[in-house]
Design a protein around this motif. Structure first.
Motif, PDB file in Angstrom:
ATOM      1  N   THR A  77       0.865  -1.174   0.000  1.00 19.63           N
ATOM      2  CA  THR A  77       0.000   0.000   0.000  1.00 19.63           C
ATOM      3  C   THR A  77       0.908   1.233   0.000  1.00 19.63           C
ATOM      4  N   ASP A  78       0.350   2.400  -0.254  1.00 18.66           N
ATOM      5  CA  ASP A  78       1.154   3.630  -0.195  1.00 18.66           C
ATOM      6  C   ASP A  78       1.777   3.795   1.183  1.00 18.66           C
ATOM      7  N   GLU A  79       1.016   3.497   2.217  1.00 19.91           N
ATOM      8  CA  GLU A  79       1.525   3.620   3.586  1.00 19.91           C
ATOM      9  C   GLU A  79       2.658   2.623   3.841  1.00 19.91           C
ATOM     10  N   GLU A  80       2.489   1.378   3.392  1.00 20.46           N
ATOM     11  CA  GLU A  80       3.554   0.381   3.569  1.00 20.46           C
ATOM     12  C   GLU A  80       4.804   0.772   2.797  1.00 20.46           C
ATOM     13  N   ALA A  81       4.636   1.282   1.579  1.00 23.59           N
ATOM     14  CA  ALA A  81       5.792   1.697   0.788  1.00 23.59           C
ATOM     15  C   ALA A  81       6.567   2.794   1.503  1.00 23.59           C
ATOM     16  N   GLU A  82       5.852   3.736   2.089  1.00 25.13           N
ATOM     17  CA  GLU A  82       6.526   4.803   2.838  1.00 25.13           C
ATOM     18  C   GLU A  82       7.244   4.232   4.057  1.00 25.13           C
ATOM     19  N   LEU A  83       6.615   3.298   4.756  1.00 22.60           N
ATOM     20  CA  LEU A  83       7.251   2.673   5.920  1.00 22.60           C
ATOM     21  C   LEU A  83       8.498   1.876   5.513  1.00 22.60           C
ATOM     22  N   VAL A  84       8.432   1.190   4.377  1.00 20.20           N
ATOM     23  CA  VAL A  84       9.601   0.447   3.889  1.00 20.20           C
ATOM     24  C   VAL A  84      10.746   1.416   3.623  1.00 20.20           C
ATOM     25  N   ARG A  85      10.466   2.500   2.917  1.00 15.22           N
ATOM     26  CA  ARG A  85      11.517   3.491   2.648  1.00 15.22           C
ATOM     27  C   ARG A  85      12.095   4.044   3.950  1.00 15.22           C
ATOM     28  N   ASP A  86      11.231   4.345   4.914  1.00  9.08           N
ATOM     29  CA  ASP A  86      11.707   4.871   6.197  1.00  9.08           C
ATOM     30  C   ASP A  86      12.576   3.857   6.932  1.00  9.08           C
TER      31      ASP A  86
END
Length: 179
Positions: free
Chosen positions: A133-142
């Motif tokens: 999800t967009d939220e998971e993708a952001e968390l992965v990058r972080d």
């Protein structure tokens, strides 16, 4: 990964990849967000040709061609430092591996990397997450960002085959010089 194509079962897949074990912590960090985001069965890797040939077409001659081509190329060090983000997808580019990918694509020009889904010359990358999800993708990058930059060595090509729901190593083909 994408399907091999019409008429080939999922277990009939093969791929030419460069495994990058030093990048495994990047996958582990992504899996901490959601284990389902990380592909099972292979360590961190860059796909050179996926799908490659159907398993039934892998012969001793193909093995020799893979080994010979790999042996004609130098080992490569590359820095993993940026992100590629697309819907449901997070990866880290490995641009120094482009000449290797180009050499393998030139040897088998009738095989489009990823079935042509990403153009004729997709950028080599280590996939961190698919189906995010967009939220998971952001968390992965972080989660991955503090681990970058990461310098990794590419010193061989692996031919892997999908059998019984898992990837099996068929051969390892070292580059001309190992790091």
């Amino acid at each position: 990964m994408t399907a091999v194509g019409e008429g080939h079962a999922p277990e009939d897949r093969s791929a030419l990849v460069i495994t990058l074990p030093m990048a495994n912590p990047l996958l582990e960090a992504a899996a901490e967000i959601n284990p389902a985001l990380v592909r099972k069965g292979l360590p961190a890797h860059v796909s050179l040709l996926y799908p490659f040939l159907p398993a039934a077409e892998l012969t001793a001659d193909v093995d020799a061609e893979v080994r010979d081509l790999a042996a004609s190329l130098p080992a490569v060090r590359t820095d993993l430092k940026d992100f590629v983000v697309a819907p449901r997808f997070v990866a880290v580019p490995a641009p120094a591996l482009q000449p290797v990918a180009d050499a393998f694509c030139a040897r088998w020009p009738h095989i489009a990397p990823y079935g042509g889904r990403f153009g004729e010359r997709p950028e080599p990358h280590v996939t961190l997450a698919t189906g995010a999800t967009d939220e998971e993708a952001e968390l992965v990058r972080d989660r991955v960002r503090p681990l970058l930059p990461l310098r990794v060595a590419a010193w061989r090509v692996d031919l892997v085959v999908r059998t019984d729901g898992d990837w099996r190593l068929r051969l390892t083909a070292p580059f001309a010089a190992s790091p």
